[in-house]
Design a protein around this motif. Sequence first.
Motif, PDB file in Angstrom:
ATOM      1  N   ASP A   1      -1.760  -9.408  -5.095  1.00  0.00           N
ATOM      2  CA  ASP A   1      -1.340  -9.404  -3.700  1.00  0.00           C
ATOM      3  C   ASP A   1      -0.172 -10.361  -3.492  1.00  0.00           C
ATOM      4  OD1 ASP A   1      -1.535  -8.535  -1.074  1.00  0.00           O
ATOM      5  OD2 ASP A   1      -2.929 -10.135  -0.505  1.00  0.00           O
ATOM      6  N   ARG A   2      -0.219 -11.482  -4.202  1.00  0.00           N
ATOM      7  CA  ARG A   2       0.844 -12.482  -4.073  1.00  0.00           C
ATOM      8  C   ARG A   2       2.046 -12.164  -4.973  1.00  0.00           C
ATOM      9  NH1 ARG A   2      -3.819 -15.826  -4.363  1.00  0.00           N
ATOM     10  NH2 ARG A   2      -3.402 -16.305  -6.565  1.00  0.00           N
ATOM     11  N   ALA A   3       1.781 -11.562  -6.133  1.00  0.00           N
ATOM     12  CA  ALA A   3       2.839 -11.412  -7.139  1.00  0.00           C
ATOM     13  C   ALA A   3       3.694 -10.166  -6.966  1.00  0.00           C
ATOM     14  CB  ALA A   3       2.216 -11.398  -8.531  1.00  0.00           C
ATOM     15  N   THR A   4       3.153  -9.114  -6.373  1.00  0.00           N
ATOM     16  CA  THR A   4       3.887  -7.846  -6.297  1.00  0.00           C
ATOM     17  C   THR A   4       4.610  -7.704  -4.968  1.00  0.00           C
ATOM     18  OG1 THR A   4       1.889  -6.706  -5.522  1.00  0.00           O
ATOM     19  CG2 THR A   4       2.331  -6.663  -7.883  1.00  0.00           C
ATOM     20  N   LYS A   5       5.603  -6.839  -4.967  1.00  0.00           N
ATOM     21  CA  LYS A   5       6.427  -6.635  -3.770  1.00  0.00           C
ATOM     22  C   LYS A   5       5.669  -5.829  -2.716  1.00  0.00           C
ATOM     23  CE  LYS A   5       8.505  -2.361  -5.553  1.00  0.00           C
ATOM     24  NZ  LYS A   5       9.736  -1.713  -6.073  1.00  0.00           N
ATOM     25  N   PRO A   6       6.052  -5.960  -1.454  1.00  0.00           N
ATOM     26  CA  PRO A   6       5.491  -5.079  -0.423  1.00  0.00           C
ATOM     27  C   PRO A   6       5.815  -3.630  -0.776  1.00  0.00           C
ATOM     28  CG  PRO A   6       6.698  -6.910   0.564  1.00  0.00           C
ATOM     29  CD  PRO A   6       7.004  -6.939  -0.910  1.00  0.00           C
ATOM     30  N   GLY A   7       4.848  -2.740  -0.616  1.00  0.00           N
ATOM     31  CA  GLY A   7       5.064  -1.334  -0.938  1.00  0.00           C
ATOM     32  C   GLY A   7       4.670  -0.944  -2.340  1.00  0.00           C
ATOM     33  N   ALA A   8       4.248  -1.929  -3.155  1.00  0.00           N
ATOM     34  CA  ALA A   8       3.750  -1.600  -4.497  1.00  0.00           C
ATOM     35  C   ALA A   8       2.313  -1.105  -4.388  1.00  0.00           C
ATOM     36  CB  ALA A   8       3.821  -2.817  -5.403  1.00  0.00           C
ATOM     37  N   ILE A   9       1.992  -0.078  -5.145  1.00  0.00           N
ATOM     38  CA  ILE A   9       0.625   0.443  -5.172  1.00  0.00           C
ATOM     39  C   ILE A   9      -0.195  -0.396  -6.146  1.00  0.00           C
ATOM     40  CG2 ILE A   9      -0.827   2.431  -5.743  1.00  0.00           C
ATOM     41  CD1 ILE A   9       1.528   4.233  -4.994  1.00  0.00           C
ATOM     42  N   LEU A  10      -1.369  -0.842  -5.696  1.00  0.00           N
ATOM     43  CA  LEU A  10      -2.261  -1.652  -6.524  1.00  0.00           C
ATOM     44  C   LEU A  10      -3.459  -0.788  -6.898  1.00  0.00           C
ATOM     45  CD1 LEU A  10      -2.228  -4.975  -4.429  1.00  0.00           C
ATOM     46  CD2 LEU A  10      -0.569  -4.161  -6.123  1.00  0.00           C
ATOM     47  N   ALA A  11      -3.607  -0.497  -8.178  1.00  0.00           N
ATOM     48  CA  ALA A  11      -4.649   0.430  -8.626  1.00  0.00           C
ATOM     49  C   ALA A  11      -5.623  -0.257  -9.566  1.00  0.00           C
ATOM     50  CB  ALA A  11      -4.022   1.635  -9.331  1.00  0.00           C
ATOM     51  N   SER A  12      -6.890   0.139  -9.458  1.00  0.00           N
ATOM     52  CA  SER A  12      -7.910  -0.351 -10.381  1.00  0.00           C
ATOM     53  C   SER A  12      -8.421   0.801 -11.219  1.00  0.00           C
ATOM     54  CB  SER A  12      -9.084  -0.973  -9.616  1.00  0.00           C
ATOM     55  OG  SER A  12     -10.121  -1.329 -10.521  1.00  0.00           O
ATOM     56  N   ASN A  13      -8.621   0.521 -12.502  1.00  0.00           N
ATOM     57  CA  ASN A  13      -9.201   1.512 -13.404  1.00  0.00           C
ATOM     58  C   ASN A  13     -10.719   1.402 -13.450  1.00  0.00           C
ATOM     59  OD1 ASN A  13      -9.101   3.515 -15.619  1.00  0.00           O
ATOM     60  ND2 ASN A  13      -9.797   1.816 -16.883  1.00  0.00           N
ATOM     61  N   THR A  14     -11.312   0.732 -12.477  1.00  0.00           N
ATOM     62  CA  THR A  14     -12.764   0.569 -12.498  1.00  0.00           C
ATOM     63  C   THR A  14     -13.475   1.911 -12.616  1.00  0.00           C
ATOM     64  OG1 THR A  14     -14.676  -0.289 -11.302  1.00  0.00           O
ATOM     65  CG2 THR A  14     -12.896   0.594  -9.956  1.00  0.00           C
ATOM     66  N   SER A  15     -14.553   1.930 -13.371  1.00  0.00           N
ATOM     67  CA  SER A  15     -15.300   3.172 -13.574  1.00  0.00           C
ATOM     68  C   SER A  15     -16.587   3.228 -12.758  1.00  0.00           C
ATOM     69  CB  SER A  15     -15.622   3.353 -15.060  1.00  0.00           C
ATOM     70  OG  SER A  15     -16.270   2.214 -15.583  1.00  0.00           O
ATOM     71  N   PHE A  16     -17.003   2.098 -12.194  1.00  0.00           N
ATOM     72  CA  PHE A  16     -18.252   2.068 -11.430  1.00  0.00           C
ATOM     73  C   PHE A  16     -18.163   1.251 -10.140  1.00  0.00           C
ATOM     74  CE2 PHE A  16     -20.028   3.261 -15.543  1.00  0.00           C
ATOM     75  CZ  PHE A  16     -21.043   4.139 -15.187  1.00  0.00           C
ATOM     76  N   LEU A  17     -17.337   0.224 -10.110  1.00  0.00           N
ATOM     77  CA  LEU A  17     -17.424  -0.799  -9.066  1.00  0.00           C
ATOM     78  C   LEU A  17     -16.884  -0.331  -7.714  1.00  0.00           C
ATOM     79  CD1 LEU A  17     -16.375  -3.917 -11.172  1.00  0.00           C
ATOM     80  CD2 LEU A  17     -18.684  -3.119 -10.623  1.00  0.00           C
ATOM     81  N   ASP A  18     -17.231  -1.079  -6.670  1.00  0.00           N
ATOM     82  CA  ASP A  18     -16.876  -0.769  -5.289  1.00  0.00           C
ATOM     83  C   ASP A  18     -15.398  -1.061  -5.057  1.00  0.00           C
ATOM     84  OD1 ASP A  18     -16.477  -0.712  -2.531  1.00  0.00           O
ATOM     85  OD2 ASP A  18     -18.463  -1.521  -2.087  1.00  0.00           O
ATOM     86  N   LEU A  19     -14.595  -0.026  -4.930  1.00  0.00           N
ATOM     87  CA  LEU A  19     -13.160  -0.211  -4.735  1.00  0.00           C
ATOM     88  C   LEU A  19     -12.854  -0.912  -3.413  1.00  0.00           C
ATOM     89  CD1 LEU A  19     -10.326   0.562  -6.024  1.00  0.00           C
ATOM     90  CD2 LEU A  19     -10.315   2.405  -4.322  1.00  0.00           C
ATOM     91  N   ASP A  20     -13.667  -0.658  -2.392  1.00  0.00           N
ATOM     92  CA  ASP A  20     -13.422  -1.299  -1.096  1.00  0.00           C
ATOM     93  C   ASP A  20     -13.592  -2.810  -1.177  1.00  0.00           C
ATOM     94  OD1 ASP A  20     -12.765   1.035   0.329  1.00  0.00           O
ATOM     95  OD2 ASP A  20     -14.885   1.520   0.600  1.00  0.00           O
ATOM     96  N   GLU A  21     -14.562  -3.259  -1.959  1.00  0.00           N
ATOM     97  CA  GLU A  21     -14.735  -4.697  -2.140  1.00  0.00           C
ATOM     98  C   GLU A  21     -13.546  -5.286  -2.895  1.00  0.00           C
ATOM     99  OE1 GLU A  21     -17.929  -7.920  -4.029  1.00  0.00           O
ATOM    100  OE2 GLU A  21     -18.515  -5.803  -3.797  1.00  0.00           O
ATOM    101  N   ILE A  22     -13.044  -4.560  -3.879  1.00  0.00           N
ATOM    102  CA  ILE A  22     -11.853  -5.017  -4.607  1.00  0.00           C
ATOM    103  C   ILE A  22     -10.651  -5.074  -3.668  1.00  0.00           C
ATOM    104  CG2 ILE A  22     -10.217  -4.396  -6.434  1.00  0.00           C
ATOM    105  CD1 ILE A  22     -12.602  -3.134  -7.940  1.00  0.00           C
ATOM    106  N   ALA A  23     -10.470  -4.033  -2.862  1.00  0.00           N
ATOM    107  CA  ALA A  23      -9.332  -3.969  -1.944  1.00  0.00           C
ATOM    108  C   ALA A  23      -9.383  -5.080  -0.906  1.00  0.00           C
ATOM    109  CB  ALA A  23      -9.296  -2.606  -1.258  1.00  0.00           C
ATOM    110  N   ALA A  24     -10.603  -5.475  -0.516  1.00  0.00           N
ATOM    111  CA  ALA A  24     -10.764  -6.524   0.502  1.00  0.00           C
ATOM    112  C   ALA A  24     -10.259  -7.876   0.019  1.00  0.00           C
ATOM    113  CB  ALA A  24     -12.229  -6.620   0.917  1.00  0.00           C
ATOM    114  N   ALA A  25     -10.050  -8.016  -1.289  1.00  0.00           N
ATOM    115  CA  ALA A  25      -9.513  -9.267  -1.823  1.00  0.00           C
ATOM    116  C   ALA A  25      -8.011  -9.369  -1.581  1.00  0.00           C
ATOM    117  CB  ALA A  25      -9.805  -9.361  -3.315  1.00  0.00           C
TER     118      ALA A  25
END
Length: 686
Positions: free
Chosen positions: A397-421
């Motif tokens: 969130d701090r390192a990437t530019k505004p407008g960059a897509i942040l993707a997780s390759n998680t196979s099981f975990l709650d993406l919404d909890e990850i996004a909330a970070a």
Amino acid sequence: MAKVSNEEICNGIGVLEIDSPPVNALGAQVRCALDEGLRRMMASADVKAILIICAGRTFFAGADISEFGKAIVGPDLGEIFTLIEMSDKPVVAAIHGSALGGGLELALACHYRIAVPSAKLGLPEVKLGLLPGAGGTQRLPRIVGVETALDLIVSGRAISAHEARTLGVVDMLATEGGLRDDAIAYARSVLDQPLVRVRDRQDRLESAHGKPEIFADFRKKNARSFRGFKAPENIVKAIEAVVNLPFDEGLKREWALFKELEASIESLAQRYYFFAERETTKIPDVPKDIPTIPIATVGVIGAGTMGGGIAMNFLNIGLPVVLVEMSEAALDRGLGVIRRNYENATRKGRMTAADVEQRMGLIRPALDFAALADVDLVIEAVFEEMEVKKDIFRKLDRATKPGAILASNTSFLDLDEIAAATSRPEWVVGLHFFSPANVMQLLEVVRGRHTSKSVIATAMKLAKTIGKVPVLSKVCNGFIANRIMAQRQIQADALVLEGPSPQEIDQAVFDYGFAMGPFQMIDLVGLDVIGRGATTRSVAGDLVAMGRLGQKQAGGYYDYDEHRHATPSPVAAEVIASFAVDKGVVPSGKQAAADILARLLFPVVNEGAKLLEEGIALRASDIDVAAILGYNWPVYTGGPMFWADTIGLQTIVDSLRALETRYGAAFTPSKLLVELAKSGGSFTRG
């Protein structure tokens, strides 16, 4: 009815041009236009030869699949091909784009064929559980020989125009962009040559006469890949007819074999899957005009097996990749694996040494997130632990530019909890690749609660660009493929305690059509990998504690020799029996294969129904695509939801209720499954 043909006479050459976007499929309207245009030109004294050519991006790309199983309207392909073949005027096919299926069959019925070098030709009907039913199995062997025809038609592979020219399928290559003029000139050049019809050719068949071992050897060589499919065997039978029957009798034999396949569950399943795969990108609230985000540079966090494989997808299409690891050693190790993968492809002739260097040159290795400042998309591919992933996304969130897509390759975990970070959850999406990520076709695109429509549209488009089939999932534990298939493993682990051995369970699953059973799969992947993070005791855990990790060390559920050949393991049997006693499981003895399958696979169907109830999956066909591409569910069954419709939803409900009575609520049929069974509905049949 829109006009689909244009006719012109150029210095004695009748040019019949078909223009039926998008792919000039040989549907009823096109067949009528061909029939009428050909008859006019054959009757015209001004026409000395006939040229069949197509407008748009391709020659005839095949039959109209939507007509299969329905009554034929207008002239059928056989009638048109006979009209072409028996013409006393030369008929030339001018090919660009793709000549596939019925398109190539039409070209084979012509007296001559000319193609641009970029054209592709093939008979891919086997991939729909069918065979070429308009003379393809009878004409192609007369040009290329029996053994080459067996390879081409059973594999369904497309060949280049250059290979087609070498094999004799194409008589001449035209210049790119000059097909029409070159084809007219070629048609004029053959006016004085005697007409040779493919149906009358025998020279390439002579070496197969009186040699049934050609077909026997082919069947034996391909027995493993033919398993469960009906079409390959029927194709072999049709080509046997080329050798043993006159041409017209061979056509009748081919048609009978085609109709047999057309009515089969296997072909229905494969045709269903053909359309299902193309439906996955249709998202009701994300229309085609939603703007997508340009992706010019990609970042990947983690250079392990998964991260390296993910990176290769983008390197393969020429996109630069910033590859981030936590240590120099891990980074070097990851780069080494990527290079070895490419060098292996070089040894197999799939790419050149220059290609390897070009792709490796696109990688920018880094040890700091600051290197991701300008990427358009970053994909996290690290250990499957929530706190680790949340920490990474805070940093992104701090390192990437505004407008960059942040993707997780998680196979099981709650993406919404990850996004909330992050401070921008609308830019967070799940991109769940399956291992090996550079090979497996499935890409689950996980839509978080706040993920923007543009991000979703971009992810779906990008998946296609890198050669993946995207399936959209909302957030839940395991998403689609892992969630449904976890049910199979849960039941296998429980069932093995009741009496059926790992071998019996695996055999039932193998006979159903999977490449291997659940215990064979665990041994292959590694018991320590499958059970990583487990907090409760299990048979697999007990085996790991004994140093039995599977094929890679000391055996697992099976024993292995130095060649990794498996045999039943007395040690594993003892561990299973001991664990069952400790758990108080009363053995039930041997079970029939059908009962084993019901126990393992009906819960998969039930879980799929729950995904639809919860709105996790958009449609039942998406679940089938995920199961087939993610877990190699046999395509000739159509996937779990199509298969369920095939055997009857009420049968599944009744079986689940019987299991519920014996084992409890884990087998309670879902509300949707019960409702569909009661109403006579289905998941996939309309």
